[in-house]
Design an enzyme around this catalytic site. Structure first.
Site, PDB file in Angstrom:
ATOM      1  N   GLY A  15       0.824  -1.202   0.000  1.00  0.00           N
ATOM      2  CA  GLY A  15       0.000   0.000   0.000  1.00  0.00           C
ATOM      3  C   GLY A  15       0.853   1.244   0.000  1.00  0.00           C
ATOM      4  N   GLY A  60       0.631   5.573   1.081  1.00  0.00           N
ATOM      5  CA  GLY A  60      -0.107   6.657   1.713  1.00  0.00           C
ATOM      6  C   GLY A  60       0.739   7.894   1.804  1.00  0.00           C
ATOM      7  N   GLY A  61       0.211   8.884   2.511  1.00  0.00           N
ATOM      8  CA  GLY A  61       0.915  10.148   2.612  1.00  0.00           C
ATOM      9  C   GLY A  61       2.204  10.065   3.395  1.00  0.00           C
ATOM     10  N   GLY A  71       4.242   7.227   3.525  1.00  0.00           N
ATOM     11  CA  GLY A  71       5.234   6.314   2.995  1.00  0.00           C
ATOM     12  C   GLY A  71       4.593   5.208   2.183  1.00  0.00           C
ATOM     13  N   VAL A 117       4.534   0.916   1.573  1.00  0.00           N
ATOM     14  CA  VAL A 117       4.795  -0.330   2.282  1.00  0.00           C
ATOM     15  C   VAL A 117       4.917  -1.470   1.278  1.00  0.00           C
ATOM     16  CG1 VAL A 117       4.007  -1.913   4.086  1.00  0.00           C
ATOM     17  CG2 VAL A 117       3.483   0.532   4.261  1.00  0.00           C
ATOM     18  N   LYS A 127       8.511  -0.345   5.335  1.00  0.00           N
ATOM     19  CA  LYS A 127       7.890   0.946   5.076  1.00  0.00           C
ATOM     20  C   LYS A 127       8.967   1.913   4.598  1.00  0.00           C
ATOM     21  CE  LYS A 127       4.228   3.910   6.752  1.00  0.00           C
ATOM     22  NZ  LYS A 127       3.221   4.117   7.801  1.00  0.00           N
ATOM     23  N   ASP A 170      -3.567   7.215  14.840  1.00  0.00           N
ATOM     24  CA  ASP A 170      -4.166   6.958  13.530  1.00  0.00           C
ATOM     25  C   ASP A 170      -4.976   5.661  13.539  1.00  0.00           C
ATOM     26  OD1 ASP A 170      -4.739   7.748  10.938  1.00  0.00           O
ATOM     27  OD2 ASP A 170      -3.024   6.704  10.068  1.00  0.00           O
TER      28      ASP A 170
END
Length: 356
Positions: free
Chosen positions: A20, A22-23, A25, A27, A42, A136
């Site tokens: 995946g 995201g903002g 980093g 993975v 990551k 989070d």
């Protein structure tokens, strides 16, 4: 730097696939050729010195954590402006994906079971010295393994309660507490309580909750709180359970439960009980007393037939009792007269016996 499938990172990690992005980093799943097992990597790139410093500190914090519902961090490596966090690879599906596949809210008992399974991990984090705040918590960051275990992942935003103000400012809007969005005060355990409650709200209703900033703006403008009561979105949620969720998502931090343990206790009480209003008009949880079950013996009297039921019933006979004295009893009278006769005969015998 190439992180294509099949490439080898740091001389030992062979990239298997992209998990995946995201903002914070990207993975990857990788195979550790030295230790002969799979890991998650990551990848952070192009971050400033402050971020790198925070990442170093947070990696050190996470590396010492040991809990079955938390991934273990093994190492942090840097190459130029890139940083690589090596951790456990958690296989499974996140709860957001499961919710999308289902297309409907989960049952309250399922969500409560998940909440009770995750609560010890959050409580464990909060009881560290200093406490570790996840910051989070959301359905996307909770993975259910093929064995059914829940794992809380993505600690890229984790921070110590007493850490520097130079921490990364980032959040997922629908699940973040107001103090986290506004950065007006340090986040603490109650901030994670808000995020956890917002996550459960989403799972129970199949709707993201109204974010804290929108809610605060509505209240400032004299408008109703746009947070929809969970009962209106899923009638299977009891009013008491909904009241606990809404309270845990209160905008002022001091109005929320003080800890994850307290929140789970209230949530469980809300699942089994109904609310009543206190003198202040606030919902309070009242535990219903246990009801004893009494096993009744089966009736031995034969059941009435339909004809007997339809027939008019005679009124019950009135029974009268008449008291009698002992002398009115025939047997008693016979015994008395017999005794008198014998006594009289003996007296006569004594009187006339000398004359013979």
């Amino acid at each position: 730097m190439s992180l294509g499938v099949g490439s080898v990172l740091l001389g030992r990690y062979q990239i298997l696939r992209l998990i995946g992005q995201g903002g914070m980093g990207t993975v990857y799943a990788a195979f550790d050729q030295q230790l002969n097992h799979q890991v998650a990597i990551k990848y952070f790139r192009g971050q400033d010195a402050i971020f790198q410093s925070n990442l170093q500190r947070e990696a050190q914090i996470l590396a010492r954590l040991r809990h079955p519902s938390l991934p273990r961090v093994y190492d942090l490596q840097r190459v130029g402006d890139a940083a690589f966090l090596i951790m456990d690879l958690i296989e499974g599906e996140n709860l957001d994906s499961l919710l999308a596949q289902r297309g409907a809210a989960f049952e309250p008992d399922v969500v409560l079971a998940w909440a009770k399974a995750l609560a010890p991990a959050l409580s464990y984090l909060h009881h560290q010295t200093p406490p570790v705040i996840h910051r989070d918590i959301k359905p996307q960051n909770i993975i259910r393994t093929p064995e059914g275990q829940l794992i809380l992942v993505d600690f890229g935003l984790a921070k110590q309660w007493a850490s520097s103000n130079q921490s990364v400012v980032a959040y997922t809007l629908a699940y973040a507490a107001l103090e986290q969005i506004q950065a007006t005060s340090p986040v603490n355990q109650r901030s994670d309580v808000y995020s956890f409650a917002a996550t459960l709200y989403h799972l129970l209703t199949n709707c993201e909750p109204a974010d804290a900033l929108t809610r605060a703006s509505s209240l400032i403008n004299g408008q109703p709180d746009p947070l929809v009561n969970p009962v209106n979105l899923n009638p299977a949620v009891s009013p008491a359970m909904a009241a606990v969720l809404v309270q845990a998502m209160a905008l002022p931090a001091n109005e929320r439960p003080a800890s994850i343990d307290q929140f789970i206790q209230q949530l469980q009480q809300g699942f089994y009980n109904q609310p009543s209003l206190s003198s202040a008009g606030q919902p309070t949880i009242v535990q219903r007393p246990a009801v004893a079950t009494i096993a009744l013996l089966e009736a031995t009297k034969p059941a009435l037939s339909a004809k007997q039921i339809l027939q008019p019933q005679l009124p019950p006979q009135q029974i009268t009792y008449q008291e009698t004295t002992e002398m009115e009893d025939p047997l008693t009278r016979f015994l008395v007269f017999s005794i008198l006769f014998v006594v009289g005969a003996l007296l006569l015998l004594c009187l006339f016996a000398p004359n013979f």
